[in-house]
Design a protein around this motif. Structure first.
Motif, PDB file in Angstrom:
ATOM      1  N   GLY A   1      12.142  26.694   9.278  1.00 46.77           N
ATOM      2  CA  GLY A   1      11.079  27.461   8.637  1.00 46.77           C
ATOM      3  C   GLY A   1      11.189  28.926   8.998  1.00 46.77           C
ATOM      4  O   GLY A   1      11.105  29.792   8.160  1.00 46.77           O
TER       5      GLY A   1
ATOM      6  N   GLY B   1      30.661  35.107  10.523  1.00 45.35           N
ATOM      7  CA  GLY B   1      29.871  33.889  10.551  1.00 45.35           C
ATOM      8  C   GLY B   1      30.513  32.812  11.390  1.00 45.35           C
ATOM      9  O   GLY B   1      31.464  33.072  12.144  1.00 45.35           O
ATOM     10  N   ALA B   2      29.975  31.596  11.218  1.00 47.16           N
ATOM     11  CA  ALA B   2      30.446  30.447  11.990  1.00 47.16           C
ATOM     12  C   ALA B   2      31.954  30.259  11.859  1.00 47.16           C
ATOM     13  O   ALA B   2      32.619  29.800  12.785  1.00 47.16           O
TER      14      ALA B   2
ATOM     15  N   THR C   1      25.817  36.264  11.188  1.00 46.53           N
ATOM     16  CA  THR C   1      24.914  35.271  10.615  1.00 46.53           C
ATOM     17  C   THR C   1      24.253  34.502  11.758  1.00 46.53           C
ATOM     18  O   THR C   1      24.610  34.668  12.924  1.00 46.53           O
ATOM     19  N   ARG C   2      23.333  33.623  11.392  1.00 50.79           N
ATOM     20  CA  ARG C   2      22.568  32.941  12.431  1.00 50.79           C
ATOM     21  C   ARG C   2      23.392  32.052  13.375  1.00 50.79           C
ATOM     22  O   ARG C   2      23.150  32.071  14.582  1.00 50.79           O
TER      23      ARG C   2
ATOM     24  N   ILE D   1      22.078  39.734  10.322  1.00 42.76           N
ATOM     25  CA  ILE D   1      21.690  40.306   9.037  1.00 42.76           C
ATOM     26  C   ILE D   1      21.054  39.218   8.186  1.00 42.76           C
ATOM     27  O   ILE D   1      21.540  38.093   8.150  1.00 42.76           O
ATOM     28  N   GLY D   2      19.976  39.559   7.516  1.00 39.99           N
ATOM     29  CA  GLY D   2      19.410  38.598   6.580  1.00 39.99           C
ATOM     30  C   GLY D   2      17.905  38.587   6.558  1.00 39.99           C
ATOM     31  O   GLY D   2      17.237  39.409   7.186  1.00 39.99           O
ATOM     32  N   GLN D   3      17.409  37.609   5.858  1.00 48.49           N
ATOM     33  CA  GLN D   3      15.981  37.461   5.598  1.00 48.49           C
ATOM     34  C   GLN D   3      15.153  37.549   6.865  1.00 48.49           C
ATOM     35  O   GLN D   3      14.151  38.245   6.922  1.00 48.49           O
ATOM     36  N   SER D   4      15.560  36.806   7.897  1.00 47.28           N
ATOM     37  CA  SER D   4      14.757  36.837   9.124  1.00 47.28           C
ATOM     38  C   SER D   4      15.398  37.731  10.165  1.00 47.28           C
ATOM     39  O   SER D   4      15.006  37.723  11.319  1.00 47.28           O
TER      40      SER D   4
ATOM     41  N   GLY E   1      34.320  34.503   7.356  1.00 50.44           N
ATOM     42  CA  GLY E   1      33.931  33.198   7.889  1.00 50.44           C
ATOM     43  C   GLY E   1      32.455  32.904   7.724  1.00 50.44           C
ATOM     44  O   GLY E   1      31.834  32.294   8.578  1.00 50.44           O
TER      45      GLY E   1
ATOM     46  N   SER F   1      29.341  31.664   4.751  1.00 49.87           N
ATOM     47  CA  SER F   1      29.297  30.864   3.533  1.00 49.87           C
ATOM     48  C   SER F   1      28.531  31.513   2.387  1.00 49.87           C
ATOM     49  O   SER F   1      28.475  30.969   1.289  1.00 49.87           O
TER      50      SER F   1
ATOM     51  N   GLN G   1      19.985  33.390   2.653  1.00 48.68           N
ATOM     52  CA  GLN G   1      19.203  33.986   3.747  1.00 48.68           C
ATOM     53  C   GLN G   1      19.961  35.109   4.433  1.00 48.68           C
ATOM     54  O   GLN G   1      19.370  36.026   4.968  1.00 48.68           O
TER      55      GLN G   1
ATOM     56  N   ASN H   1      37.276  33.841   3.460  1.00 49.49           N
ATOM     57  CA  ASN H   1      36.813  32.481   3.719  1.00 49.49           C
ATOM     58  C   ASN H   1      37.946  31.536   3.366  1.00 49.49           C
ATOM     59  O   ASN H   1      38.662  31.766   2.398  1.00 49.49           O
TER      60      ASN H   1
ATOM     61  N   ASP I   1      42.462  31.794   6.434  1.00 52.69           N
ATOM     62  CA  ASP I   1      41.809  31.341   7.653  1.00 52.69           C
ATOM     63  C   ASP I   1      41.586  32.557   8.572  1.00 52.69           C
ATOM     64  O   ASP I   1      42.512  33.329   8.821  1.00 52.69           O
ATOM     65  N   CYS I   2      40.360  32.701   9.051  1.00 56.40           N
ATOM     66  CA  CYS I   2      40.041  33.850   9.913  1.00 56.40           C
ATOM     67  C   CYS I   2      40.969  33.926  11.116  1.00 56.40           C
ATOM     68  O   CYS I   2      41.374  35.014  11.524  1.00 56.40           O
TER      69      CYS I   2
HETATM   70  C1  LIG Z   1      13.928  30.318   6.960  1.00 61.83           C
HETATM   71  C2  LIG Z   1      15.348  30.628   7.297  1.00 61.83           C
HETATM   72  C3  LIG Z   1      15.713  31.946   7.565  1.00 61.83           C
HETATM   73  C4  LIG Z   1      17.034  32.269   7.841  1.00 61.83           C
HETATM   74  N1  LIG Z   1      17.365  33.573   8.063  1.00 61.83           N
HETATM   75  C5  LIG Z   1      18.671  33.895   8.244  1.00 61.83           C
HETATM   76  C6  LIG Z   1      19.057  35.254   8.425  1.00 61.83           C
HETATM   77  O1  LIG Z   1      18.238  36.177   8.442  1.00 61.83           O
HETATM   78  N2  LIG Z   1      20.365  35.530   8.579  1.00 61.83           N
HETATM   79  C7  LIG Z   1      21.335  34.541   8.573  1.00 61.83           C
HETATM   80  O2  LIG Z   1      22.521  34.856   8.687  1.00 61.83           O
HETATM   81  N3  LIG Z   1      20.975  33.268   8.438  1.00 61.83           N
HETATM   82  C8  LIG Z   1      19.675  32.914   8.273  1.00 61.83           C
HETATM   83  N4  LIG Z   1      19.354  31.600   8.121  1.00 61.83           N
HETATM   84  C9  LIG Z   1      20.426  30.597   8.214  1.00 61.83           C
HETATM   85  C10 LIG Z   1      21.179  30.486   6.897  1.00 61.83           C
HETATM   86  O3  LIG Z   1      20.481  29.586   6.062  1.00 61.83           O
HETATM   87  C11 LIG Z   1      22.588  29.938   7.089  1.00 61.83           C
HETATM   88  O4  LIG Z   1      22.519  28.751   7.833  1.00 61.83           O
HETATM   89  C12 LIG Z   1      23.533  30.896   7.785  1.00 61.83           C
HETATM   90  O5  LIG Z   1      23.472  32.173   7.219  1.00 61.83           O
HETATM   91  C13 LIG Z   1      24.929  30.364   7.665  1.00 61.83           C
HETATM   92  O6  LIG Z   1      25.806  31.104   8.473  1.00 61.83           O
HETATM   93  P1  LIG Z   1      27.373  31.048   8.243  1.00 61.83           P
HETATM   94  O7  LIG Z   1      27.665  31.459   6.863  1.00 61.83           O
HETATM   95  O8  LIG Z   1      27.986  31.837   9.339  1.00 61.83           O
HETATM   96  O9  LIG Z   1      27.722  29.524   8.545  1.00 61.83           O
HETATM   97  P2  LIG Z   1      28.129  28.343   7.572  1.00 61.83           P
HETATM   98  O10 LIG Z   1      27.173  28.201   6.465  1.00 61.83           O
HETATM   99  O11 LIG Z   1      28.414  27.213   8.443  1.00 61.83           O
HETATM  100  O12 LIG Z   1      29.462  28.867   6.915  1.00 61.83           O
HETATM  101  C14 LIG Z   1      30.648  29.026   7.576  1.00 61.83           C
HETATM  102  C15 LIG Z   1      31.674  29.425   6.531  1.00 61.83           C
HETATM  103  O13 LIG Z   1      32.883  29.724   7.176  1.00 61.83           O
HETATM  104  C16 LIG Z   1      33.950  29.142   6.449  1.00 61.83           C
HETATM  105  N5  LIG Z   1      34.990  28.852   7.427  1.00 61.83           N
HETATM  106  C17 LIG Z   1      35.031  27.844   8.324  1.00 61.83           C
HETATM  107  N6  LIG Z   1      36.128  27.925   9.063  1.00 61.83           N
HETATM  108  C18 LIG Z   1      36.796  29.031   8.632  1.00 61.83           C
HETATM  109  C19 LIG Z   1      38.018  29.644   9.017  1.00 61.83           C
HETATM  110  N7  LIG Z   1      38.760  29.163  10.010  1.00 61.83           N
HETATM  111  N8  LIG Z   1      38.400  30.752   8.353  1.00 61.83           N
HETATM  112  C20 LIG Z   1      37.645  31.252   7.343  1.00 61.83           C
HETATM  113  N9  LIG Z   1      36.500  30.720   6.953  1.00 61.83           N
HETATM  114  C21 LIG Z   1      36.065  29.623   7.592  1.00 61.83           C
HETATM  115  C22 LIG Z   1      33.392  27.923   5.796  1.00 61.83           C
HETATM  116  O14 LIG Z   1      34.115  27.648   4.617  1.00 61.83           O
HETATM  117  C23 LIG Z   1      31.962  28.332   5.510  1.00 61.83           C
HETATM  118  O15 LIG Z   1      31.867  28.892   4.214  1.00 61.83           O
HETATM  119  C24 LIG Z   1      18.019  31.253   7.867  1.00 61.83           C
HETATM  120  C25 LIG Z   1      17.644  29.938   7.615  1.00 61.83           C
HETATM  121  C26 LIG Z   1      16.326  29.620   7.339  1.00 61.83           C
HETATM  122  C27 LIG Z   1      15.965  28.200   7.062  1.00 61.83           C
END
Ligand SMILES: Cc1cc2nc3c(=O)[nH]c(=O)nc-3n(C[C@H](O)[C@H](O)[C@H](O)COP(=O)(O)OP(=O)(O)OC[C@H]3O[C@@H](n4cnc5c(N)ncnc54)[C@H](O)[C@@H]3O)c2cc1C
Lengths: 266, 338
Positions: free
Chosen positions: A127, B220-221, B246-247, B261-264, B277, B279, B283, B298, B316-317
């Protein structure tokens, strides 16, 4: 001895949260077998209580509102070292926004009785409003500090804490009973131990329904929530992607070229 | 309990914020937005401001669109005092009955907004990325969720309250010839609040501030692990770019929450954005406003991030970031701010 209440929420495992989507037609959540886990920041809240228990002695009550399944995470908190577990569970509590959730938790805490400290995680992973902690405090008419990073003085009734502030921090003096919402760097939550799991086996969790809390159905759940979900829409970015082609080497070179051409680097 | 605020055509309010003697940018942005809403609703637009030495800020708020600025001014209120602020605000809101109250998602707003909403027995929506008037002039408070945008409404209670991050709405132009009224509120500090902010400390621990960065690298992750993250960090240094995340990166403890960076998290408006890296979850993506050039790296060609950028690199990162780093070092090219 101090009485501490820790509010915990069962959330879909954040590592799988991107699998939750909303059905654009029915506006309902589509969840595909996602495990419920303790909201990560609530583990920091519990750890804060456990550390106080270790140094000064304390009775820790874990309180959660959620579906019967959320009882598992309350059990997990008992295995981590909490003494009593209470689950507020009733169909009438369903669909609550932050306000109705906070109201219900506050009623639960009132029923628990005397307490000195309430800890909550500063936000939930699903949330992320950050509203529940401060609203629980407001309904209980006790002071609150949000986003606490350090308990500087945590003995007696007058505490001093360090909490988040832009480009630095704030130091806040607060008198117990009080509520604190905690940030991730307050502590390092411990993992479950085998002996903890064994000890918790004997502990039972208590479940309270709307009748146990003695509240009106109009003040909890969906009915007690001032906010509702309206329209669902999509966002257009207006961009279309060009994928870089070739070997990794060629892509890297092309990327440097794109950055140069756009004036990003020189 | 308290009396509920009745449904009527009340004003649009902003709870503004002054820090270190300067009005916060988000307060001005919200004043601009509130002015537009008030014009549509044909109601006054009013601002409430707490602190010390507020006169200059009050004039700026009027130039930005406020009809009335309520000042709670006292040396004791210079920093932030939650109990006193809340008491004064709640009393004023009960008397004046605003329809809408907007606040910044600052540390103050994030603590005070839920307290005020609970005391006023009304709803509150966090981290809005847009506010529009819908059916029956109800405020549609839009937030990203589950891969789309949803509107949160507070149809039956007043005021409708929202928090909004800095950078979501543009800073309005100031019109110094606008006129408005400054009203001073009675400040009663006699009570002994059970919670008191004793000190606000400034720390110099930030690398490049994301607020001002023209070029932002975000990870990101998918950067994989701390080592992968540190390689991206080095890339941002070599590029002379700001580093955001990212989170999951914050959850892993690789980076500070302040750089999310993002909504929250933080709203940023760089000219150039390179995301690695991640998605492309809304948010995160809603936090990047108006970039001229957006690039994503990505390893998944189907990643939704590619629907939101100008150039895509499917790599791949763990192998591509070091390679890119090498190329950049060889070239000696870096970002120089204009
Ligand atoms: C209410 C609410 C508020 C939120 N506010 C924020 C916010 O302000 N900021 C924020 O960032 N998030 C926020 N989130 C979380 C958000 O929803 C996502 O979960 C988050 O942004 C995902 O981060 P990500 O892209 O790093 O991770 P993931 O979604 O896990 O994506 C990882 C990506 O990396 C890629 N990848 C994996 N391995 C490799 C590799 N070796 N090389 C290249 N690419 C690779 C994958 O294909 C995937 O696309 C919020 C969530 C909620 C519910």
């Amino acid at each position: 001895m101090m009485n501490i209440v820790v509010c915990v929420k069962a959330v879909p495992d954040p590592k799988m949260a991107d699998k939750i989507k909303i059905d654009p037609v029915t506006k309902t959540l589509v969840r595909e077998n996602i495990d419920l886990v303790i909201n990560p920041l609530d583990r920091n809240a519990l750890e804060a209580a456990l550390q106080l228990k270790k140094t000064n002695g304390a009775h820790i009550t874990v309180l959660s509102m959620g579906p019967p399944m959320a009882g598992n995470i309350v059990k997990e908190c008992l295995a981590l070292g909490a003494d009593t577990g209470i689950l507020l569970s009733d169909r009438a509590f369903g669909g609550a926004d932050a306000y109705a959730t906070a109201y219900t938790l506050a009623k639960g805490i009132e029923k628990i009785g005397a307490f000195d400290v309430v800890f909550c995680g500063m936000a939930s992973s699903d949330g992320a409003t950050e509203w529940v902690g401060p609203q629980v405090a407001t309904f209980l008419r006790i002071p609150v500090v949000t986003m606490v990073h350090e308990l500087i003085e945590d003995e007696g009734a007058d505490w001093l804490v360090r909490a988040a502030w832009e480009e630095g921090y704030r130091k806040v003096a607060i008198r117990l009973p009080a509520l604190f919402t905690v940030a991730r760097d307050l502590n390092q939550p411990k993992n479950l131990s085998f002996s903890g799991i064994l000890k918790a086996r004997k502990k039972e969790i208590t479940s309270w329904s709307i009748d146990d809390l003695g509240v009106s159905p109009d003040s909890v759940g969906c009915k007690g929530s001032p906010t509702i979900v309206g329209d669902f829409g999509t966002l257009e970015t207006g961009r279309s992607v060009e994928f870089l082609e070739g070997t990794a080497e060629e892509k890297a070179e092309r990327l440097v070229q794109i950055l140069t051409d756009s004036g990003a680097i020189a | 309990m308290t009396t509920e605020i009745k449904n009527h055509n009340g004003a649009v309010w902003v709870l503004a914020e002054q820090k270190n003697a300067s009005l916060q940018a988000v307060s001005l942005q919200l004043t601009g937005k509130a002015r537009l809403l008030a014009d549509q609703l044909e109601v006054p637009m009013e601002v409430v401001l707490f602190g010390d030495n507020l006169e200059a800020s009050a004039k700026t708020l009027i130039a930005a669109g406020a009809d009335t600025v309520y000042l709670a001014e006292s040396a004791e209120l210079a920093g932030y005092q939650p109990v006193i602020y809340a008491d004064i605000f709640v009393n004023l809101a009960r008397t004046k009955q605003p329809d809408i109250v907007l606040m910044g998602s600052t540390c103050m707003g994030r603590e005070l907004a839920p307290i005020l909403a609970a005391r006023l027995e009304t709803g509150l929506t966090a981290h809005c990325i847009n506010l529009v008037l819908g059916e029956n002039n109800i405020l549609n408070q839009q937030i990203p969720a589950y891969g789309g945008l949803i509107s949160i409404l507070c149809p039956a209670r007043k005021p409708q309250m929202s928090t909004v991050a800095g950078g979501v709405f543009p800073t309005p132009e100031l019109n110094q010839s606008r006129s408005g009224t400054i009203k001073r509120l009675e400040v009663n500090i006699a009570q002994d609040p059970r919670v008191r902010v004793v000190e606000i400390v400034k720390e110099e621990r930030y690398e490049q501030s994301l607020d001002a960065a023209e070029f932002i690298v975000a990870g990101g992750a998918g950067t994989g692990d701390l080592e992968g993250w540190n390689t991206l960090k080095e890339l941002s240094r070599v590029l002379n770019a700001g580093l955001g995340c990212t989170r999951p990166v914050v959850d892993e403890g690789w980076a500070e929450l302040e750089t999310m960076i993002g909504q929250s998290g933080k709203m940023v408006s760089p000219k150039f954005y390179l995301g690695a890296g991640l998605s492309g979850e809304l948010q995160h993506m809603v936090g990047i406003k108006g970039a001229q050039l957006m690039i994503a790296i990505n390893n998944d060609p189907k990643s939704p991030v590619f629907e939101q950028v100008d150039y895509g690199v499917v790599e791949d990162c763990s192998t591509f970031i070091p390679l890119l780093l090498e190329k950049l070092k060889e070239s000696g090219l870096r970002h120089t701010s204009s």
